[in-house]
Design a protein around this motif. Structure first.
Motif, PDB file in Angstrom:
ATOM      1  N   ASP A  81     -37.088  56.837 -48.040  1.00 19.63           N
ATOM      2  CA  ASP A  81     -36.129  57.041 -48.935  1.00 19.63           C
ATOM      3  C   ASP A  81     -36.099  56.040 -50.046  1.00 19.63           C
ATOM      4  OD1 ASP A  81     -35.569  54.362 -48.075  1.00 19.63           O
ATOM      5  OD2 ASP A  81     -33.594  54.742 -47.530  1.00 19.63           O
ATOM      6  N   LYS A  97     -34.986  51.716 -53.392  1.00 25.96           N
ATOM      7  CA  LYS A  97     -34.483  52.531 -52.759  1.00 25.96           C
ATOM      8  C   LYS A  97     -33.805  53.691 -54.043  1.00 25.96           C
ATOM      9  CE  LYS A  97     -30.643  53.977 -49.379  1.00 25.96           C
ATOM     10  NZ  LYS A  97     -29.456  53.410 -48.605  1.00 25.96           N
ATOM     11  N   ASN A  99     -31.503  56.712 -55.405  1.00 24.75           N
ATOM     12  CA  ASN A  99     -30.206  56.936 -55.253  1.00 24.75           C
ATOM     13  C   ASN A  99     -29.814  57.892 -56.431  1.00 24.75           C
ATOM     14  OD1 ASN A  99     -27.482  57.663 -54.478  1.00 24.75           O
ATOM     15  ND2 ASN A  99     -26.873  55.536 -54.681  1.00 24.75           N
TER      16      ASN A  99
END
Length: 429
Positions: A81, A97, A99
């Motif tokens: 991720d 990460k 997002n």
């Protein structure tokens, strides 16, 4: 300084999120990002441009943006991720990460085999400002030269150990600091009220400058944060004609010496000496550098293509790399990585460690090695004719242009002179 430090509240908030593997690969949105590292001095912003590689799914081309610089990072890749952006040359990386339009994670750098430095990192896609949004006007204009004293103990410019060179358009400021041993590369930032904010991130350098302007005294007073823990106060005075010592007078041959006596190994084990046939009757440029040194990389980025264009004229270059380790097993791969990145065709040898005292011992013909890089010009007879300490990179603007012009003029002059072969031929005639 309370007003300066409180400005961090205007910047993007940062929280450190752990990066973890996921069954669904991260979907990285391409485009320009406003990135921020959280340092001891507050938030350090810079730009990132992230673009997918069409032929390599899950891999990306990434550029760090500082002023006019688009500095290529190594190929980035999706890992679970998260997105990993390596900068192998400087043994550092960004891991974040993903997002949506945001990245959150860490920057980390391997300092030694057992020491790793880290700072929180975040980025927001679609934002192009540095510290604040660009505006067409500002309350002050800081364009010009500034005589600077880093480490000032009195709050005044007692010693000029740097020259700030700034260009301002609206509230946006770009430029750098020149020093006797090099420059601070590309700095970019903003004027906010009566204060100046500048930053730079290139994988190795993490620079954050804050200062307040005094219009009466025509001074800037503030702080300079570097890396994870570095800090220095600094003061600058507006001085259009501010200059530094002549870089040709800082490093010189010891009395009685006329050339360099050197013999060092390449990563492939081949020993290189200036007495080798490839250097005979050639103008030779000796580059003192290190793969860990961004200023050296700026110089290499100039020298490598220059050598390709000019080697047929009778010019050679020899790189002397002073690395963090004198062990070839540790430093050899770093030299090879540097050669590959900059497409270096000339030999680069491991000359020792990057401690300046040790480097000076490795080159006993010199008074001292005071800066990485240092460039030594040797004529066709094998004699040292000129030594230039430091390097004014492209981030210095006209100073870089001036250096390139003087570099070419000097090489042209040395090429026009007869070497030992020509002199012997003339004697026979």
């Amino acid at each position: 300084m309370k007003k300066l430090l409180s400005f961090a509240a205007l910047l993007l908030p940062i929280s450190l999120l752990a990066c973890s593997d996921s069954s669904k690969p991260a979907d990285v949105q391409p485009g320009q990002y406003r990135a921020v590292l959280q340092t001891r001095g507050g938030a350090l912003p810079f730009g990132l441009d992230i673009q997918p590689i069409p032929t390599k799914p899950g891999q990306y081309r990434v550029f760090a943006l500082n002023g006019n610089e688009r500095l290529p990072m190594d190929t980035a890749s999706v890992q679970g991720d998260s997105l990993r952006i390596p900068m192998a040359l400087f043994e550092s990386e960004l891991i974040a990460k993903v997002n949506g339009d945001q990245l959150q994670g860490v920057w980390r750098r391997q300092r030694t085999k057992t020491q790793v430095q880290t700072l929180p990192f975040s980025a927001q896609r679609g934002l192009t400002q540095r510290f604040v949004a660009d505006q067409p006007t500002a309350s002050i204009n800081l364009s010009g030269n500034w005589a600077t004293d880093f480490g000032s103990k009195t709050g005044k410019v007692d010693t000029v150990n740097a020259v700030g060179v700034f260009t301002q358009k609206g509230n946006r400021v770009s430029g750098t600091f020149l020093t006797p041993t090099g420059d601070y590369r590309y700095l970019d930032g903003n004027v906010v009220g009566d204060s100046l904010f500048l930053s730079c991130f290139d994988g190795s350098h993490l620079f954050l400058f804050k200062a307040r302007h005094n219009p009466v005294a025509k001074t800037l007073t503030g702080g300079f944060w570097s890396g994870v823990s570095g800090y220095e106060p600094w003061v600058a005075r507006f001085e259009p004609k501010a200059e530094l010592p002549d870089p040709a007078r800082l490093t010189f041959l010891k009395p009685g010496s006329k050339t360099l006596t050197i013999s060092f190994p390449e990563p492939n084990g081949n020993t290189v000496s200036l007495t080798d046939a490839r250097f005979k009757n050639k103008v030779t440029i000796v580059q003192i550098l290190g793969s860990w040194c961004p200023n050296c990389m700026d110089e290499t980025n100039f020298l490598s293509p220059w050598y390709k264009r000019n080697r047929s004229r009778g010019v050679e270059i020899l790189g002397l790399a002073f690395e963090r380790s004198a062990n070839m097993a540790d430093s050899g791969p770093k030299i090879e990585r540097m050669k590959q990145r900059f497409s270096i065709d000339y030999p680069v040898v491991l000359a020792g460690t990057n401690d300046k005292v040790q480097a000076s011992r490795a080159l006993p013909d010199l008074n001292a090695v005071v800066a990485f890089p240092t460039t030594i010009f040797i004529d066709k007879k094998g004699q040292v004719r000129h030594i230039h300490t430091g390097f004014s990179g492209p981030g210095t603007g006209v100073y870089y242009d001036r250096y390139v012009e003087e570099f070419n003029r000097l090489v042209d002059k040395l090429l026009s002179e007869p070497g030992l072969v020509e002199i012997n031929r003339m004697k026979q005639d």
